[in-house]
Design an enzyme around this catalytic site. Structure first.
Site, PDB file in Angstrom:
ATOM      1  N   HIS A 627      42.345  42.474  46.791  1.00 57.13           N
ATOM      2  CA  HIS A 627      42.583  43.867  46.389  1.00 57.13           C
ATOM      3  C   HIS A 627      41.377  44.770  46.604  1.00 57.13           C
ATOM      4  O   HIS A 627      41.495  45.982  46.451  1.00 57.13           O
ATOM      5  CB  HIS A 627      43.071  43.933  44.937  1.00 57.13           C
ATOM      6  CG  HIS A 627      42.026  43.563  43.924  1.00 57.13           C
ATOM      7  ND1 HIS A 627      41.992  44.112  42.658  1.00 57.13           N
ATOM      8  CD2 HIS A 627      40.973  42.709  43.971  1.00 57.13           C
ATOM      9  CE1 HIS A 627      40.988  43.607  41.979  1.00 57.13           C
ATOM     10  NE2 HIS A 627      40.360  42.751  42.748  1.00 57.13           N
ATOM     11  N   HIS A 628      40.199  44.235  46.954  1.00 59.82           N
ATOM     12  CA  HIS A 628      39.051  45.083  47.297  1.00 59.82           C
ATOM     13  C   HIS A 628      39.012  45.432  48.787  1.00 59.82           C
ATOM     14  O   HIS A 628      38.288  46.355  49.177  1.00 59.82           O
ATOM     15  CB  HIS A 628      37.742  44.394  46.928  1.00 59.82           C
ATOM     16  CG  HIS A 628      37.517  44.267  45.455  1.00 59.82           C
ATOM     17  ND1 HIS A 628      37.638  45.331  44.594  1.00 59.82           N
ATOM     18  CD2 HIS A 628      37.183  43.193  44.685  1.00 59.82           C
ATOM     19  CE1 HIS A 628      37.387  44.922  43.354  1.00 59.82           C
ATOM     20  NE2 HIS A 628      37.123  43.632  43.384  1.00 59.82           N
ATOM     21  N   ALA A 629      39.714  44.696  49.631  1.00 62.95           N
ATOM     22  CA  ALA A 629      39.640  44.892  51.079  1.00 62.95           C
ATOM     23  C   ALA A 629      40.310  46.204  51.465  1.00 62.95           C
ATOM     24  O   ALA A 629      41.452  46.468  51.096  1.00 62.95           O
ATOM     25  CB  ALA A 629      40.297  43.726  51.794  1.00 62.95           C
TER      26      ALA A 629
END
Length: 892
Positions: A627-629
């Site tokens: 979910h950070h990408a």
């Protein structure tokens, strides 16, 4: 004096007389300079005016309040002066200590100390005596009215290990400059800056003039220690060493500071680093994609690392039978592709050439042919059913003849009552889900057309008739099961240092979760889907083409691409000796691509089966997280945004069944990449509960004002907690006042959950620090099943305490199965505690901003400052009243 403004005409007169009295008294000196003082003759002044007694009393009260505020401001000003003086004194003390250590080191090494005397010509005429911080602080505060205990110490959101100061010997102040430095702020800062500049110039000149002596000392074996000390003295700001990353034992005794990373803002430090990364990305344009950081100047680690070489990552696209057959111990980084379901035609070929001896067990016979999942019953074998659509006529004849062997006849004598329940289950799977038995990788989708149906229409009629004879009615509503996605190949994604203790994100995370699910019996109750690699086309729905090639194929496949278009300009050497894209996220060309594609592909496959109705819900035990990408940025252990890619695939593949998708992110870190992927999409609702700390917690995004843009305004709902440790009571308040009302208004067709468990208790402050119980995650999962017809799929994100994440995942899967009432059962403290003040303020801001987009949030402020038990009782009473009113209306 804003409170003197009024409609009365007499107020300006009073104000003017007060100003005259104030100017006549003058201003105080020192700390009171520039602050107006209310005259003591205010009562007489008010008596001379033609004011009513009530107005006079009001003015007197206001004057007293003003005097009190004035005294408070003076007190704050004095305390601020003391704090600044202490800070400046501490900076001076640190600079002098570094200078003395450098002098003593050079004297021991035989270097001429005259090179340093130029930098300290203003300080002392001889060697500086050690400075005692306690004595200096005592002298500094002796003239002030405050004391040291009143000083406030700023708190940081992370746990830092500051290097302890060496013990110093007390000494008498021999220089007048030591006591004159803290006179004013400008003098202290400018002098300290001057000392640092002189120190830097002296170090450079020393390196140029003494290169010959350094070479000789290197021969004697003393160069390494001198370079280490010099690097420490040159670094003004060093990143503190945090618990998740251990220093090598060989260097732990030499120094207690960690290497300053390229981006000083790291996930394990819980600091926002997006802006720093973007700035550094712009500054490093045109650099080679493979560039090693020089360790001589800006690194405190002296160990060497082998050159980055191209590995045989092409084996990920080779067939399994073409791969080398050597042992895994000889090829530690060789990663085999995840196998799809066995080729059924090949299985029948092996079946045809099999010489089955008399008396061989039927189970072993079927296991060899890979047909036991759907042909394990003697009743089916006695019918001599042909496998239409699977093999040619010759294979079917061979299978029919083999089915008449005496071994099968002997096994057919078993009573059919032993297989009655198994028969129902298998016939149900064959009739209702026959298309799912043959699945191929996305790379071979062209071959899937020959496997449209496992059984022909005639064979389906025979199966249906056989099911009716056994008492199974195919018209009954089938009972679907929960799907689980897992592949041990995802655990092979590891750093080249092969030491998992150096990295909090490692393969043991999913291994421990899967072991927990197996031990509790949940794996046996669920259906494990076949893990598949995501295709490049699927990944490119979120990420750019170059980014996808770089991290899904290999960086060497991008050598002919313009360097300015690459997502990564250079790799970093990590403190452990490995290779990373930043100081947190390691990269292994032999394993990262396969694991990242498997993580995204497994979630896509699981969600697709739930969307088609072949599974009721699911849990994807996958890594690396996602979910950070972002579209062109790998960050925070994430390479591909698994949830965002899956949502895009569902929108394209099932435009009717998944018209509206809700993404719930309860990871303790904000999912910056997921939010950006759907920032302007009104068909995707993104809701996140995360720690924010006013932007000081990684990644720094996710404030309450980030609500989306364009048509997607209002569809990004962030609940950013700041200050204090959040527990179940705070999350329950957010869930009932924000999450559930918005979900009910949105009416999603499908729900994806970024199920990060790093908010669970047991995580250090740098990685989460919250104290959410595992049962709370089970409770939230159970609540989500009330929406979207229960089509809920959870994808593992963060979580690094193995005991906590395995317990939380077990609670979530138990809630998805739905057979036990123990899932999500909260304790008494969680139900009866009130949320803390920080959470109340956050929820009030969220409701105030989003109630314009979601009318269901109106009136939710009253439900914030209540316990969960009180809210349930009120809700129950309201429901009972509504039922009574409905009954009365029906009777009338």
């Amino acid at each position: 004096m804003a409170f003197f403004s009024s409609s009365s005409s007499s107020f300006p007169v009073v104000f003017a007389r007060m100003e005259e009295a104030s100017s006549s008294t003058g201003s105080t000196g020192g700390a009171m300079a520039g602050i107006p003082v209310i005259p003591s003759t205010s009562a007489a002044l008010l008596a001379n005016t033609n004011l009513e007694p009530e107005r006079i009393a009001v003015l007197q009260t206001q004057l007293q309040e003003y005097r009190q505020k004035q005294m408070d401001l003076i007190g704050h000003f004095q305390r601020a002066q003391q704090e600044l003086s202490v800070q400046h004194m501490h900076n001076l003390y640190t600079a002098l200590q570094q200078q003395q250590q450098l002098q003593s080191l050079q004297e021991r090494s035989g270097i001429n100390p005259m090179l340093i005397s130029q930098t300290s010509e203003d300080a002392t005429s001889g060697p500086a005596a050690p400075l005692s911080l306690a004595n200096s602080l005592t002298n500094l505060l002796s003239s002030s009215n405050g004391n040291l205990s009143n000083l406030s110490v700023p708190q940081t959101p992370t746990k830092e290990h500051h290097p302890t100061l060496p013990p110093q010997q007390p000494s008498a102040p021999t220089s007048s400059r030591k006591s004159d430095l803290p006179r004013t702020n400008s003098t202290t800062i400018s002098q300290l800056t001057k000392d640092r500049l002189k120190n830097m110039i002296a170090n450079r000149s020393k390196g140029e003039s003494n290169s010959q002596s350094n070479l000789m000392s290197n021969v004697n074996g003393h160069d390494n220690s001198r370079r280490l000390k010099n690097s420490n003295s040159q670094m003004n700001v060093s990143s503190p060493h945090f618990e998740p990353y251990r220093l090598p034992t060989s260097l732990a005794n030499a120094h207690n500071l960690q290497q300053a990373s390229e981006f000083q803002l790291r996930k394990v430090n819980s600091e926002p680093n997006l802006k720093m990364k973007i700035r550094a990305k712009l500054l490093s344009k045109g650099n080679s994609p493979v560039q090693h950081v020089q360790q001589t100047n800006n690194s405190q680690f002296s160990f060497t690392h082998p050159q980055l070489k191209r590995s045989d990552s092409e084996t990920s696209n080779m067939p399994i039978d073409m791969l080398p057959s050597g042992s895994h111990s000889n090829i530690p980084h060789l990663m085999l592709p995840s196998p799809s379901l066995p080729n059924l035609a090949a299985a029948t070929g092996a079946f045809q050439n099999l010489n089955l001896p008399i008396g061989q067990d039927l189970t072993a016979f079927m296991a060899v042919a890979n047909l036991s999942p759907f042909l394990s019953l003697p009743s089916l074998l006695n019918k001599k059913l042909e496998l239409g659509g699977m093999t040619d006529e010759g294979d079917r004849n061979g299978f029919s003849s083999s089915a008449s062997n005496s071994s099968l006849a002997s096994n057919a004598s078993l009573g059919s009552h032993q297989y009655q329940s198994l028969l129902k289950q298998q016939i149900r799977d064959l009739v209702l889900r026959r298309k799912s038995l043959v699945r191929e990788d996305p790379e071979g989708e062209g071959m899937a057309e020959s496997y449209n149906g496992l059984f022909s229409h005639a064979k389906l009629q025979q199966l249906t008739a056989l099911a009716m004879e056994s008492g199974f009615n195919p018209k009954l509503e089938p009972t679907f099961s929960t799907g689980l996605g897992y592949d041990p190949l995802m655990a092979r994604h590891e750093c080249v240092c092969s030491n998992n203790s150096n990295h909090v994100e490692n393969g043991e995370r999913i291994q421990r979760i899967w072991s927990k699910l197996t031990e509790e019996g949940h794996v046996a109750k669920c259906e494990r889907i076949t893990a598949k690699k995501a295709s490049l086309e699927q990944l490119q729905m979120v990420h750019s083409q170059t980014y996808t090639t770089f991290f899904a194929v290999s960086p060497t496949a991008c050598l002919k691409i313009d360097a300015n278009a690459l997502p990564l300009k250079r790799f970093l050497q990590l403190p452990c000796g490995g290779i990373g894209i930043d100081s947190d996220t390691y990269f292994n060309d032999a394993s990262t691509q396969i694991a990242a594609r498997l993580a995204a592909g497994t979630l896509i496959e699981l969600s697709s089966q739930v969307a088609e109705g072949r599974l009721k819900n699911g849990f994807a035990c996958i890594r690396p997280p996602g979910h950070h990408a972002e579209a062109e940025q790998a960050l925070g252990f994430c390479f591909f945004n698994n949830v965002a890619v899956t949502a895009k695939v569902l929108q394209a593949k099932y435009p009717v069944q998944c018209a509206k998708i809700a993404i719930i992110d309860w990871d303790v870190h904000h999912g910056n990449g997921t939010q950006l992927s759907f920032d302007d999409d009104p068909n995707v609702l993104y809701m996140s509960l995360h720690r924010h700390d006013n932007g000081n917690f990684f990644p720094g995004t996710g404030s309450v004002t980030e609500i989306g843009k364009g048509a997607g305004k209002g569809f990004s709902v962030n609940i950013p907690f700041s200050g204090g440790v959040m527990k179940d009571a705070e999350y329950l308040a957010a869930w009932r006042t924000v999450v559930e009302p918005v979900l009910a208004s949105f009416c999603p067709d499908f729900i994806l959950v970024s199920a990060g468990f790093d908010a669970c208790h047991g995580h250090v402050n740098a990685l989460g620090g919250y104290e959410i119980t595992p049962e709370m995650f089970g409770y939230m999962t159970k609540c989500l099943l009330s929406y979207a017809n229960g089509k809920v799929v959870l994808a593992l994100e963060g979580g690094y305490n193995l005991d906590s994440i395995s317990a939380a995942a077990e609670q979530c899967v138990q809630a998805l199965i739905g057979e036990s009432d123990d899932a999500g059962r909260l304790c008494t403290d969680s139900l009866e505690n009130l949320p803390n003040q920080s959470a109340l303020e956050t929820l009030q801001k969220v409701i105030a901003i989003h109630k314009g987009f979601w009318p269901a949030l109106h009136g939710q402020e009253a439900a914030i400052n209540t316990t969960e038990m009180q809210w349930r009782n009120v809700k129950l009473q309201v429901q009972m009243q509504q039922q009574q009113q409905l009954q009365q209306q029906l009777q009338q």
